[in-house]
Structures are given as structure tokens and as C-alpha cells.
Design a protein around this motif. Structure first.
Motif, short mmCIF file in Angstrom:
data_model
loop_
_atom_site.label_atom_id
_atom_site.label_comp_id
_atom_site.label_asym_id
_atom_site.label_seq_id
_atom_site.Cartn_x
_atom_site.Cartn_y
_atom_site.Cartn_z
N ASP A 227 0.86 -1.18 0.00
CA ASP A 227 0.00 0.00 0.00
C ASP A 227 0.90 1.24 0.00
O ASP A 227 1.64 1.48 0.95
CB ASP A 227 -0.90 -0.01 1.24
N LEU A 228 0.81 2.04 -1.10
CA LEU A 228 1.59 3.27 -1.24
C LEU A 228 0.69 4.50 -1.25
O LEU A 228 1.10 5.57 -1.71
CB LEU A 228 2.42 3.23 -2.53
N ASN A 229 -0.52 4.36 -0.75
CA ASN A 229 -1.45 5.48 -0.74
C ASN A 229 -1.05 6.49 0.33
O ASN A 229 -0.43 6.15 1.35
CB ASN A 229 -2.87 4.99 -0.47
N SER A 230 -1.45 7.73 0.11
CA SER A 230 -1.21 8.78 1.09
C SER A 230 -2.19 8.63 2.25
O SER A 230 -3.19 7.90 2.17
CB SER A 230 -1.36 10.15 0.43
N GLU A 231 -1.89 9.32 3.32
CA GLU A 231 -2.78 9.25 4.48
C GLU A 231 -4.16 9.80 4.17
O GLU A 231 -5.17 9.34 4.71
CB GLU A 231 -2.15 10.03 5.64
N GLN A 232 -4.26 10.77 3.26
CA GLN A 232 -5.56 11.31 2.87
C GLN A 232 -6.40 10.25 2.17
O GLN A 232 -7.61 10.12 2.42
CB GLN A 232 -5.37 12.52 1.97
N MET A 233 -5.76 9.47 1.27
CA MET A 233 -6.50 8.43 0.56
C MET A 233 -6.87 7.28 1.51
O MET A 233 -7.94 6.69 1.38
CB MET A 233 -5.66 7.89 -0.60
N LYS A 234 -6.00 6.96 2.44
CA LYS A 234 -6.33 5.91 3.39
C LYS A 234 -7.51 6.31 4.28
O LYS A 234 -8.28 5.45 4.73
CB LYS A 234 -5.12 5.59 4.27
N GLY A 235 -7.68 7.61 4.52
CA GLY A 235 -8.78 8.05 5.35
C GLY A 235 -10.14 7.78 4.74
O GLY A 235 -11.14 7.70 5.47
N LEU A 236 -10.23 7.65 3.42
CA LEU A 236 -11.50 7.34 2.78
C LEU A 236 -12.01 5.95 3.14
O LEU A 236 -13.21 5.68 3.04
CB LEU A 236 -11.37 7.48 1.26
N LEU A 237 -11.12 5.06 3.55
CA LEU A 237 -11.51 3.68 3.86
C LEU A 237 -11.54 3.41 5.36
O LEU A 237 -11.68 2.25 5.76
CB LEU A 237 -10.52 2.70 3.20
N ARG A 238 -11.41 4.44 6.15
CA ARG A 238 -11.34 4.23 7.59
C ARG A 238 -12.58 3.54 8.16
O ARG A 238 -12.46 2.73 9.09
CB ARG A 238 -11.07 5.56 8.29
N PRO A 239 -13.83 3.79 7.70
CA PRO A 239 -14.99 3.08 8.25
C PRO A 239 -14.96 1.57 8.04
O PRO A 239 -15.60 0.83 8.78
CB PRO A 239 -16.18 3.73 7.53
N HIS A 240 -14.24 1.12 6.99
CA HIS A 240 -14.22 -0.31 6.66
C HIS A 240 -12.93 -1.01 7.09
O HIS A 240 -12.83 -2.24 6.97
CB HIS A 240 -14.40 -0.51 5.15
N VAL A 241 -11.96 -0.25 7.54
CA VAL A 241 -10.63 -0.82 7.78
C VAL A 241 -10.28 -0.65 9.24
O VAL A 241 -10.27 0.47 9.75
CB VAL A 241 -9.57 -0.15 6.89
N PRO A 242 -10.01 -1.73 9.96
CA PRO A 242 -9.53 -1.59 11.34
C PRO A 242 -8.09 -1.09 11.35
O PRO A 242 -7.43 -1.01 10.31
CB PRO A 242 -9.62 -3.02 11.88
N PRO A 243 -7.57 -0.72 12.51
CA PRO A 243 -6.17 -0.28 12.57
C PRO A 243 -5.21 -1.34 12.02
O PRO A 243 -5.32 -2.52 12.32
CB PRO A 243 -5.94 -0.04 14.07
N ALA A 244 -4.30 -0.89 11.17
CA ALA A 244 -3.41 -1.81 10.47
C ALA A 244 -2.33 -2.34 11.40
O ALA A 244 -1.78 -1.59 12.22
CB ALA A 244 -2.75 -1.11 9.28
N ALA A 245 -2.05 -3.61 11.30
CA ALA A 245 -0.96 -4.23 12.04
C ALA A 245 0.36 -3.95 11.34
O ALA A 245 0.41 -3.69 10.13
CB ALA A 245 -1.18 -5.72 12.19
N ILE A 246 1.46 -4.02 12.08
CA ILE A 246 2.77 -3.73 11.51
C ILE A 246 3.14 -4.72 10.42
O ILE A 246 3.87 -4.40 9.48
CB ILE A 246 3.84 -3.70 12.63
N THR A 247 2.61 -5.95 10.49
CA THR A 247 2.93 -6.96 9.48
C THR A 247 2.30 -6.67 8.14
O THR A 247 2.69 -7.25 7.13
CB THR A 247 2.47 -8.34 9.96
N THR A 248 1.28 -5.77 8.09
CA THR A 248 0.61 -5.46 6.83
C THR A 248 1.19 -4.23 6.16
O THR A 248 0.70 -3.83 5.10
CB THR A 248 -0.88 -5.22 7.09
N LEU A 249 2.22 -3.63 6.73
CA LEU A 249 2.77 -2.38 6.21
C LEU A 249 4.04 -2.59 5.39
O LEU A 249 4.75 -1.63 5.09
CB LEU A 249 3.07 -1.41 7.36
N ALA A 250 4.35 -3.81 5.04
CA ALA A 250 5.59 -4.09 4.30
C ALA A 250 5.52 -3.49 2.91
O ALA A 250 4.51 -3.59 2.21
CB ALA A 250 5.83 -5.59 4.22
N ARG A 251 6.62 -2.87 2.49
CA ARG A 251 6.75 -2.34 1.13
C ARG A 251 7.94 -2.95 0.39
O ARG A 251 8.26 -2.51 -0.72
CB ARG A 251 6.91 -0.82 1.18
N SER A 252 8.60 -3.90 0.99
CA SER A 252 9.71 -4.61 0.34
C SER A 252 9.51 -6.10 0.55
O SER A 252 8.98 -6.53 1.58
CB SER A 252 11.07 -4.16 0.91
#
Length: 619
Positions: A290-315
Motif C-alpha cells: 500500500d503506497l497510498n497517502s494518508e488522505q486516501m487511506k482516510g476514505l476507507l477508515r470506516p471499513h478498515v480496522p487499525p493496520a498491524a505492523i505486518t501489513t505495512l511491508a513495502r519490500s
């Protein structure tokens, strides 16, 4: 006539025959008729029992050790099993059945290593390697034979005398002897006399002299000078196996840096995977990032629980056991599900440009409002958007041939001819086309090339009727040669930057496919690197070495062509059940879910059998 028919004919003709029984009886007279089966199995000889009941009658002597089995030949040593991760992947044994617990212990118990002390004395061990052979031959004198010597001037007279002997007869000589044909007998040298020829010498002294002469200038490893037998035709092969360990192919590190479009109106999600065009097979699991900006991620906040550190990998680290010129790195983009066809949803990305943002401000605001509504209603669901592919071996071979330590390569699919453009550095204006490599395995080495930064400038719009892997394989095959098929695909302008480099041997902050932390993980708050599980193009025979309890589900298609009426808004649920009643569904704990919380349309379900899953998606 085949042998089976002959046996069947003989068995039917003589089975139970009195004449056959008479021939088989040793005494010759049989008073009763019994059937002798022609296929009666004979039990093999129990070798251990035979050796116990029939001990070898060997007298004590110098050769006794050669006959008996050495009692100290075998030694069993236990070696502790290494664990790559901080926490073992094997589940706790307290809640298991006994037979399951015994199976699980095979992944945790120490290795039992059998050491054979006298293995080097057997016929299966050959220490004569090529390097040792060359080392032994260094001090040996060169063997020169008479047939190898070139003739010189000193032998000219001998040749003339020999010619005289052959040309003159006995009658031509004065005394009638053959030796008299050589007229210069006075000047010829006599042969050396044999010393002690007529002396009486004991046999023991002769043997001793012969023994001393054999040892004089004798090589200490005379029989080892004989060339070793061909490896393809050994008499006996007893190789010592290595300690089993987890299999890894050639490892490639891919870092996703940025993803930017001409317009930014909604979240875009990306995934990477490796495909083999020749085998027509997907050779890795998907890596979602996920390379979206924080503004774009905010559009999905009602459907998305807080992200775990294991889901933030970019490599991610990809493993390739069979690298070849047919391997592609496929990048797929997806967006939030919305009303309309895929082409209609992608149209704004193809007509609006960043330079015209001020002129088309009202239209962009309207698109953002529509995207916000779709994110609020259908934020959990995804739809295909665009894709592109990178011919991996072209990038690797080109980066490895450059002189600089780092390489910047720009890949443009806008030409739609399957060609690649390279830019060595920002200061270098000239570009040159990358030649496609068709050499062998030497060009497919992923361990020694220089790191490269790739800039993918264009993507292909996803066609609604070409979503299957079979269509993808056709497109990938066309990318390797000039073709008119890719010219018909409409491009979407974007900019994706990724780094490709050989993976280090012990990377820090790394997670296994089971999301377990690999050792050397100092800080659990750092963004991790994911190890992507490989699906080898051909089998890799390393069984029962690593405990891996993962299940991959890939829904391929859903066909409602023969259904009467409308087939809109169909919900498909993939779920584990422990009974037929709907209440017997087994939900998956969200904390152990390896798919990113903000994730694309789940075209595949990836989870442990012990941690079961349940989700919906819409077609």
C-alpha cells in the motif's frame, strides 16, 4: 506369444495333473492327488537370523579383521536443529492428539547423524579428485620411451651399418659370417658385461635386492596415480548427505518506493507476483503493498480496522529456484469497486492530465465526490484496474553489465511493442535499447548483479473479458517480441518506482510467509520485509524439513451464462466449516491474518489451516 499367455496356458493344462504330480514327487509314488500351485511364493532368507545360527568359523589370524564387521565403525551423534525464527512455527503440543504430536516432533527433534569411521576404506569412497591428482603428479619424472625420441646425427652411422647388414649377404663377406659385414670391428665398442652373472646368490638375497630396487624412487601413493573412474559409471556410490535445511532459490529483493498517477482521487492498491511464461505457471504468491497517502487511506477508515505492523511491508524477498529468460515480474493495480465497466472507471485516468488540473477542477471535484461515496459504501471490495510486467532477466543482465554501482532504468510500456528503454543516470541524456538476452544459465544469475532502480511509466488498462491467467500468459509472450496485440491495449500513465537488488544473506526485520520474525529483528516497530513463498515451476524434493501449514485458495472464475434472469451483485463467500449448518462457520482471528488490512480484491485466500478464515467479495 507373450510370457503371460504361456504361463496361463501351462497352468491351465497341467494344474492338478497326476502326471505332473508324479514328476514332482521325489519318491515317485503318490497315493493321493494334491494340487501343487505353480505360483507359490518362497519366503526370503532372514539374513540376520542366518548369521546368528551359522557363525563364521574363522580362526584367529592376520586377516580376521578383514572378514568380520568392525564393531566401532558406526557412531551416532545428535546435532541440535537450528530455528530461523524467533518463535517456532510448530504449534503447542498440549492441545494435540498423540499421533499428531508425534508427527510434529519430527520438525523439532535434534538431528541424528550416523558417522561411519571406516567409510573412506570402502569402494564407494574415492579421494582421488582432479586437484589431488595434479598435486601428486608435480614431482614425477617425465617418462620418455625410445619410440618418442627424435633421431639425431649420432645415430646416422648406426643406420648405415644396419643398412649394410640388410643389403649384404653372407657370401659377400670374406669369412662368411654375418658379423664380418661390419668392416670396422676394431673401432666398435663392446657391450657392457653383466656383473656377478655366474656368482651363486641365495634366493633371499635376490628378493631383498629386488625389494630395495622397487622402493628406490618409488612414489608413496603409486596406485593413487591411476585416474579416477568416470562419475557417470561408478562401481558404488555412497555419498555423505548434508544436514537437511529449508530450501531457498536465488533470492531477489524488491523495494516498492512510490506510485503516482496524473490525478489522485481514490486509493489504488498494488500487488507483485512472479510468472513463468514457458511453464505457464505462477511461481510465487502475491505480495500486496500500500503506497497510498494518508488522505486516501482516510476514505476507507470506516471499513478498515487499525493496520498491524505486518501489513505495512513495502519490500519483499522473492525466491527463484529455476531462473530463466521466461520469468516476468507482474504488477497488478486494483481500486475500490464502483458502478460501471472497468473501461468506464479507468477513463478519467487516461484523459485527465496533471497539467490540466486547474482547468478541469470542477470535473475532478465531482470524481472525488463519487469516489468518496463508493469508498463509503463498498470500501471492502476491489475491482481490477490496470497491470504491467517487467522482463526480469533483461533488467538483471543490463544492470550487471554497467560500470556504476547503481543503475536507474526507465521502463515505458507506452510504446506497446514490448521494448525496454534504459537510462544509466539522470545526467545521461542518451538512451539505448536493451538487447534481449538469449544465452544460457550464466545470464540468469540473480546473486551478483548491481542494484537497479526501475521507473515504470505506463500501465495497461485491464480488459473486462481478459482477466484469466491464460490471457496474461499470451500478453507476456507478446512482450518479448514485436506484436500488434499489445498495441491495441490502452495505456494508463503512471509512475511506479521500485528497487531490484540481490537479497542479503541475513536481512534484518524480515518476516517469513507465516509472518514469523526471522532472527536479527532488533525492533518490532520497524516496517518489515516480507519473504514471499515460492511455487517452483518444477518439483523441489526437500520433504519434511520445514513446518509449513498454509493453504492457498485461488477462485478462478464464476460463470452465470446459463442462469435465467439477472446475475448482478453476486456475493461469493469463502469459508471454513466444521458442519453443514450455517452456524458451524469457523471465523478467522484478524490478528493472525496475513493479508494486508487494506487489501485488493481477495482473488485468493491465504491462511493457516489452524487459523481459519471467512470473507466476502462481489463480482
Amino acid at each position: 506369444t507373450v510370457a503371460a499367455e504361456v504361463r496361463k496356458q501351462i497352468s491351465g493344462q497341467y494344474s492338478g495333473s497326476p502326471q505332473l504330480l508324479k514328476n514332482l514327487n521325489i519318491v515317485g509314488n503318490i497315493s493321493h492327488h494334491t494340487t501343487v500351485p505353480l505360483t507359490e511364493a518362497v519366503d526370503p532368507v532372514d539374513l540376520e537370523d542366518y548369521l546368528i545360527t551359522h557363525p563364521l568359523a574363522v580362526d584367529s589370524g592376520p586377516l580376521r579383521d578383514l572378514i568380520e564387521f568392525p564393531p566401532d565403525d558406526i557412531e551416532v551423534v545428535y546435532s541440535p536443529r537450528d530455528c530461523r525464527t524467533l518463535v517456532s512455527a510448530v504449534p503447542e503440543e498440549s492441545e494435540m492428539d498423540p499421533h499428531v504430536r508425534d508427527c510434529i516432533r519430527s520438525y523439532t527433534e535434534d538431528w541424528a547423524i550416523v558417522i561411519r569411521k571406516y567409510h573412506k576404506l570402502g569402494t564407494g569412497f574415492n579421494p582421488n579428485t582432479l586437484d589431488k591428482q595434479k598435486e601428486r603428479q608435480k614431482g614425477l619424472p617425465k617418462q620418455v620411451f625410445e619410440s618418442d625420441e627424435a633421431p639425431d646425427g649420432n645415430n646416422y652411422q648406426d643406420d648405415q651399418d644396419d643398412l649394410k647388414r640388410r643389403s649384404m649377404s653372407i657370401d659377400d663377406t670374406p669369412r662368411g659370417s654375418w658379423a664380418c659385414s661390419i668392416f670396422d670391428l676394431k673401432n666398435s665398442l663392446p657391450d657392457a658385461l653383466l656383473p656377478n652373472l655366474l656368482d651363486r646368490t641365495p634366493n633371499e638375497e635376490i628378493d631383498r635386492q629386488n625389494d630395495d630396487q622397487r622402493k628406490s624412487n618409488r612414489h608413496k601413493e603409486l596406485f593413487a596415480l591411476h585416474p579416477s573412474p568416470d562419475e557417470e559409471e561408478p562401481i558404488e556410490r555412497l555419498s555423505v548427505p548434508d544436514i537437511p535445511k529449508e530450501h531457498f532459490g536465488q533470492r531477489l529483493l524488491v523495494k516498492c518506493l512510490s506510485l503516482k498517477f496524473e490525478i489522485e482521487i481514490e486509493p489504488i492498491f498494488a500487488s507483485l507476483a512472479l510468472y513463468d511464461v514457458k511453464e505457464k505457471k505462477k511461481i510465487s504468491e502475491n505480495f500486496y503493498f500500500d503506497l497510498n497517502s494518508e488522505q486516501m487511506k482516510g476514505l476507507l477508515r470506516p471499513h478498515v480496522p487499525p493496520a498491524a505492523i505486518t501489513t505495512l511491508a513495502r519490500s519483499a524477498i522473492f525466491s527463484i529456484t529455476y531462473p530463466s529468460q521466461d520469468v516476468f515480474l507482474v504488477i497488478k493495480l486494483e481500486k475500490v469497486l464502483q458502478q460501471g465497466d472497468i473501461g468506464e472507471c479507468a477513463e478519467p485516468y487516461m484523459i485527465f492530465k496533471e497539467a490540466d488540473a486547474t482547468k478541469n477542477k470542477e470535473k475532478l471535484e465531482k470524481l472525488k465526490s463519487q469516489a468518496d461515496q463508493f469508498c463509503q459504501r463498498l470500501g471492502k471490495y476491489r475491482m481490477p484496474f490496470a497491470w504491467t510486467a517487467i522482463h526480469l532477466m533483461n533488467i538483471v543482465s543490463s544492470a550487471g553489465s554497467l560500470e556504476r554501482d547503481s543503475t536507474e532504468v526507465e521502463i515505458s510500456t507506452g510504446e506497446r511493442k514490448g521494448s525496454w528503454s534504459e537510462r544509466r543516470n539522470s545526467s545521461i541524456v542518451g538512451r539505448r535499447s536493451l538487447e534481449r538476452t538469449t544465452s544460457g544459465d550464466d545470464a540468469c544469475n540473480l546473486t551478483s548483479f548491481r542494484p537497479a532502480t526501475l521507473t515504470v511509466t505506463n500501465f495497461f488498462k485491464q480488459e473486462g473479458d481478459r482477466l484469466s491467467d491464460e490471457d496474461l500468459y499470451k500478453f507476456l509472450a507478446d512482450m518479448r517480441r514485436p506484436s500488434s496485440v499489445l498495441r491495441r491495449l490502452r495505456p494508463i500513465t503512471a509512475q511506479l518506482k521500485i528497487d531490484i537488488s540481490p537479497a542479503p544473506e541475513n536481512p534484518h526485520y524480515c518476516l517469513t510467509p507465516e509472518l514469523l520474525q526471522v532472527k536479527l529483528y532488533p525492533d518490532s516497530r520497524v516496517r518489515p520485509t516480507r519473504e514471499i513463498l515460492e511455487f517452483p515451476a518444477r518439483d523441489v524434493y526437500v520433504p519434511n524439513t520445514t513446518y509449513r501449514n498454509l493453504l492457498y485458495i485461488y477462485p478462478q472464475s464464476l460463470n452465470f451464462a446459463n442462469r435465467q434472469g439477472s446475475a448482478r451483485n453476486i456475493t461469493v463467500k469463502v469459508q471454513f466449516m466444521y458442519g453443514e449448518d450455517p452456524s458451524n462457520a469457523m471465523p478467522s482471528p484478524s490478528c493472525t491474518h496475513p493479508i494486508p488490512t487494506v487489501r485488493p480484491l481477495p482473488l485468493w485466500c491465504y491462511h493457516s489451516i489452524f487459523s481459519l478464515l471467512s470473507w466476502d467479495f462481489i463480482t
